[in-house]
Design a protein around this motif. Structure first.
Motif, PDB file in Angstrom:
ATOM      1  N   LEU A 191      -9.366   3.378  -3.096  1.00 37.34           N
ATOM      2  CA  LEU A 191      -8.873   2.708  -1.895  1.00 37.34           C
ATOM      3  C   LEU A 191      -8.647   3.748  -0.806  1.00 37.34           C
ATOM      4  O   LEU A 191      -7.743   4.587  -0.909  1.00 37.34           O
ATOM      5  CB  LEU A 191      -7.573   1.971  -2.190  1.00 37.34           C
ATOM      6  CG  LEU A 191      -7.091   1.034  -1.083  1.00 37.34           C
ATOM      7  CD1 LEU A 191      -8.012  -0.182  -0.959  1.00 37.34           C
ATOM      8  CD2 LEU A 191      -5.660   0.574  -1.333  1.00 37.34           C
TER       9      LEU A 191
ATOM     10  N   SER B 124      -7.237   7.617  -0.762  1.00 32.36           N
ATOM     11  CA  SER B 124      -6.303   7.794  -1.869  1.00 32.36           C
ATOM     12  C   SER B 124      -7.075   7.955  -3.177  1.00 32.36           C
ATOM     13  O   SER B 124      -8.298   7.838  -3.217  1.00 32.36           O
ATOM     14  CB  SER B 124      -5.370   6.580  -1.970  1.00 32.36           C
ATOM     15  OG  SER B 124      -6.035   5.485  -2.591  1.00 32.36           O
TER      16      SER B 124
ATOM     17  N   ASP C 299      -3.755  -9.649  -3.917  1.00 31.34           N
ATOM     18  CA  ASP C 299      -3.291  -9.650  -2.530  1.00 31.34           C
ATOM     19  C   ASP C 299      -2.402 -10.858  -2.282  1.00 31.34           C
ATOM     20  O   ASP C 299      -2.805 -11.993  -2.527  1.00 31.34           O
ATOM     21  CB  ASP C 299      -4.485  -9.691  -1.573  1.00 31.34           C
ATOM     22  CG  ASP C 299      -4.055  -9.688  -0.112  1.00 31.34           C
ATOM     23  OD1 ASP C 299      -3.865  -8.594   0.450  1.00 31.34           O
ATOM     24  OD2 ASP C 299      -3.889 -10.782   0.466  1.00 31.34           O
TER      25      ASP C 299
ATOM     26  N   ALA D 230      -0.664  -5.833  -3.797  1.00 36.70           N
ATOM     27  CA  ALA D 230      -0.503  -5.660  -2.351  1.00 36.70           C
ATOM     28  C   ALA D 230       0.233  -6.863  -1.775  1.00 36.70           C
ATOM     29  O   ALA D 230      -0.098  -8.007  -2.083  1.00 36.70           O
ATOM     30  CB  ALA D 230      -1.871  -5.522  -1.672  1.00 36.70           C
TER      31      ALA D 230
ATOM     32  N   ASP E 260       2.603  -1.760  -4.806  1.00 32.59           N
ATOM     33  CA  ASP E 260       1.554  -0.745  -4.733  1.00 32.59           C
ATOM     34  C   ASP E 260       1.086  -0.509  -3.301  1.00 32.59           C
ATOM     35  O   ASP E 260       0.927   0.637  -2.876  1.00 32.59           O
ATOM     36  CB  ASP E 260       0.368  -1.152  -5.620  1.00 32.59           C
ATOM     37  CG  ASP E 260       0.711  -1.067  -7.100  1.00 32.59           C
ATOM     38  OD1 ASP E 260       1.017   0.047  -7.574  1.00 32.59           O
ATOM     39  OD2 ASP E 260       0.709  -2.113  -7.771  1.00 32.59           O
ATOM     40  N   ILE E 261       0.852  -1.581  -2.572  1.00 30.55           N
ATOM     41  CA  ILE E 261       0.340  -1.466  -1.199  1.00 30.55           C
ATOM     42  C   ILE E 261       1.141  -2.397  -0.303  1.00 30.55           C
ATOM     43  O   ILE E 261       1.211  -3.600  -0.560  1.00 30.55           O
ATOM     44  CB  ILE E 261      -1.154  -1.841  -1.123  1.00 30.55           C
ATOM     45  CG1 ILE E 261      -1.988  -0.974  -2.076  1.00 30.55           C
ATOM     46  CG2 ILE E 261      -1.673  -1.705   0.297  1.00 30.55           C
ATOM     47  CD1 ILE E 261      -3.310  -1.589  -2.445  1.00 30.55           C
TER      48      ILE E 261
ATOM     49  N   TYR F 168       1.242  -3.910   3.410  1.00 33.05           N
ATOM     50  CA  TYR F 168       0.543  -4.114   4.678  1.00 33.05           C
ATOM     51  C   TYR F 168       1.526  -4.532   5.770  1.00 33.05           C
ATOM     52  O   TYR F 168       2.401  -5.378   5.538  1.00 33.05           O
ATOM     53  CB  TYR F 168      -0.465  -5.258   4.568  1.00 33.05           C
ATOM     54  CG  TYR F 168      -1.758  -4.984   3.869  1.00 33.05           C
ATOM     55  CD1 TYR F 168      -2.857  -4.484   4.557  1.00 33.05           C
ATOM     56  CD2 TYR F 168      -1.916  -5.285   2.515  1.00 33.05           C
ATOM     57  CE1 TYR F 168      -4.077  -4.278   3.919  1.00 33.05           C
ATOM     58  CE2 TYR F 168      -3.125  -5.081   1.865  1.00 33.05           C
ATOM     59  CZ  TYR F 168      -4.196  -4.576   2.583  1.00 33.05           C
ATOM     60  OH  TYR F 168      -5.405  -4.377   1.953  1.00 33.05           O
TER      61      TYR F 168
ATOM     62  N   ASN G  67       3.935   2.374  -2.847  1.00 31.72           N
ATOM     63  CA  ASN G  67       3.056   3.504  -3.163  1.00 31.72           C
ATOM     64  C   ASN G  67       2.137   3.882  -2.010  1.00 31.72           C
ATOM     65  O   ASN G  67       1.872   5.065  -1.789  1.00 31.72           O
ATOM     66  CB  ASN G  67       2.220   3.195  -4.405  1.00 31.72           C
ATOM     67  CG  ASN G  67       3.027   3.281  -5.684  1.00 31.72           C
ATOM     68  OD1 ASN G  67       4.013   4.010  -5.759  1.00 31.72           O
ATOM     69  ND2 ASN G  67       2.623   2.526  -6.699  1.00 31.72           N
ATOM     70  N   TYR G  68       1.622   2.882  -1.283  1.00 34.84           N
ATOM     71  CA  TYR G  68       0.663   3.166  -0.211  1.00 34.84           C
ATOM     72  C   TYR G  68       0.911   2.248   0.980  1.00 34.84           C
ATOM     73  O   TYR G  68       1.322   1.096   0.817  1.00 34.84           O
ATOM     74  CB  TYR G  68      -0.776   2.966  -0.698  1.00 34.84           C
ATOM     75  CG  TYR G  68      -1.175   3.896  -1.816  1.00 34.84           C
ATOM     76  CD1 TYR G  68      -1.653   5.179  -1.555  1.00 34.84           C
ATOM     77  CD2 TYR G  68      -1.066   3.486  -3.143  1.00 34.84           C
ATOM     78  CE1 TYR G  68      -2.008   6.033  -2.588  1.00 34.84           C
ATOM     79  CE2 TYR G  68      -1.417   4.329  -4.188  1.00 34.84           C
ATOM     80  CZ  TYR G  68      -1.885   5.613  -3.901  1.00 34.84           C
ATOM     81  OH  TYR G  68      -2.231   6.454  -4.919  1.00 34.84           O
TER      82      TYR G  68
ATOM     83  N   ALA H 221      -0.585   0.264   4.423  1.00 34.30           N
ATOM     84  CA  ALA H 221      -1.818  -0.351   4.921  1.00 34.30           C
ATOM     85  C   ALA H 221      -1.468  -1.236   6.115  1.00 34.30           C
ATOM     86  O   ALA H 221      -0.289  -1.470   6.413  1.00 34.30           O
ATOM     87  CB  ALA H 221      -2.503  -1.157   3.825  1.00 34.30           C
TER      88      ALA H 221
ATOM     89  N   SER I  57       2.819   9.309   5.375  1.00 36.81           N
ATOM     90  CA  SER I  57       1.738   8.611   4.685  1.00 36.81           C
ATOM     91  C   SER I  57       0.894   7.840   5.696  1.00 36.81           C
ATOM     92  O   SER I  57       1.423   7.107   6.535  1.00 36.81           O
ATOM     93  CB  SER I  57       2.305   7.651   3.638  1.00 36.81           C
ATOM     94  OG  SER I  57       3.054   8.346   2.667  1.00 36.81           O
TER      95      SER I  57
ATOM     96  N   ALA J  91      -5.796   1.364   4.049  1.00 35.46           N
ATOM     97  CA  ALA J  91      -6.629   0.158   4.059  1.00 35.46           C
ATOM     98  C   ALA J  91      -6.375  -0.649   5.326  1.00 35.46           C
ATOM     99  O   ALA J  91      -5.277  -0.616   5.904  1.00 35.46           O
ATOM    100  CB  ALA J  91      -6.355  -0.703   2.831  1.00 35.46           C
TER     101      ALA J  91
END
Length: 339
Positions: free
Chosen positions: A6, A9, A52, A81, A120-121, A123, A150-151, A153, A175, A179
């Protein structure tokens, strides 16, 4: 399924993402809990791990169903996500928007509904044109440092704002967005003007929503030899009908469903792309999963590109014009290849 990284990453996600906006039966449509569980089982059995959702999907029911499912399954197998931004309650003036207060509140509520310690993600769901981008990125970075996310977006935001944000994050050591989620399909290619080139530049993975154009590209709205259509979709017009007829024609040549052709096209456009495939029935999901085995020839891709091409506007059209001379000093000229 195969797995892809992704963005920039090291996170490995399945080549299709399962959209769960239809998990829940609010508003008179969608999948109940039992059906939603069966859909996630079928997705995982195929090797899918990328889910998602969003805080507002089915008034929070989508997250609740996923949370209950994860209680009896391997949480670490799934890449989850979710999103924040849109109003999910009426408690205060800051129950919506991109601001830090709403971000922190939304994430805490999502963690409760999802019955997990981490997302995890995360947005940003849609740009509010109010909150400074540095406030967004610092907030997301704090959540990442806390281990709750974690991430980072972003979705449905102007390209210049995303570019500003990732550049600022790189400068500050925060960070960066890995995405970008936008509408993208054969009948909606306007993101190719600015958003997708920006994503390619920053190494972001694009996760298209509505990759089948709200069902239009499945061919289900075409009726009769003259391509008569049902009028209920805002995406239906003469242009989308011509595109869909071409999709149906290629699908017939390959002996596959039109939706398989449309999904595969999104993954052959020269950038990292993982389409989001929604489902409210198990059979619907299993049919869409067959798309991963479809192979489109260069001739098929060219035909689809031609029938669906858009005007890129300036400077996109200027750059792709054959024979444009690109040298400010005038001493050396080079031919610019067609896009």
């Amino acid at each position: 399924m195969n797995y892809k990284l992704l963005g920039r990453s090291g996170l490995k996600v399945s080549e299709l993402c399962l959209g769960t906006m239809g998990f829940g039966t609010e508003a008179g449509w969608g999948a109940d809990k039992e059906t939603s569980f069966a859909i996630m089982d079928a997705f995982a059995d195929s090797g899918g791990n990328f889910l998602d959702t969003a805080n507002v999907y089915k008034l929070g029911t989508s997250e609740k169903i996923i949370g209950e499912y994860l209680q009896n399954h391997d949480r670490d197998y799934f890449v989850l996500a979710t999103k924040y931004s849109l109003k999910d309650n009426q408690t205060n003036p800051n129950a919506s928007g991109n601001n830090r207060k709403n971000m922190m509140r939304s994430v805490e509520e999502s963690l409760k509904r999802l019955k997990t310690d981490f997302i995890d993600i995360l947005y940003l769901h849609i740009w509010d044109d109010l909150t400074p981008i540095d406030e967004v990125l610092r907030g997301m970075d704090d959540l990442i440092r806390q281990g709750k996310v974690n991430y980072a977006a972003i979705s449905d935001t102007p390209a210049w704002m995303v570019a500003k944000g990732n550049t600022l994050a790189e400068l500050m050591g925060w960070s960066q967005f890995v995405a970008l989620q936008v509408e993208y399909s054969l009948i909606q290619r306007t993101s190719e003007r600015e958003l997708i080139p920006m994503a390619r530049h920053f190494g972001m993975t694009v996760t298209p929503w509505a990759p089948l154009g709200g069902g239009v590209l499945s061919g289900k709205y075409l009726r009769g030899e003259k391509g008569r259509i049902k009028p209920e979709s805002r995406r239906l017009d003469d242009h989308s009908v011509r595109i869909t007829q071409t999709v149906v024609e290629i699908a017939g040549e390959l002996g596959v469903a039109p939706s398989h052709v449309a999904l595969q096209w999104t993954t052959h456009q020269g950038f990292s792309c993982i389409p989001i495939v929604g489902a409210t029935k198990v059979d619907q999901l299993k049919e869409n999963l067959k798309a991963i085995d479809v192979k489109l020839s260069p001739e098929h891709l060219q035909k689809l590109d031609e029938v669906s091409k858009i005007d890129l506007g300036f400077p996109g059209e200027f750059f792709r014009e054959e024979g444009v001379k690109m040298n400010s000093f005038g001493g050396f000229y080079d031919r610019v290849e067609k896009r």
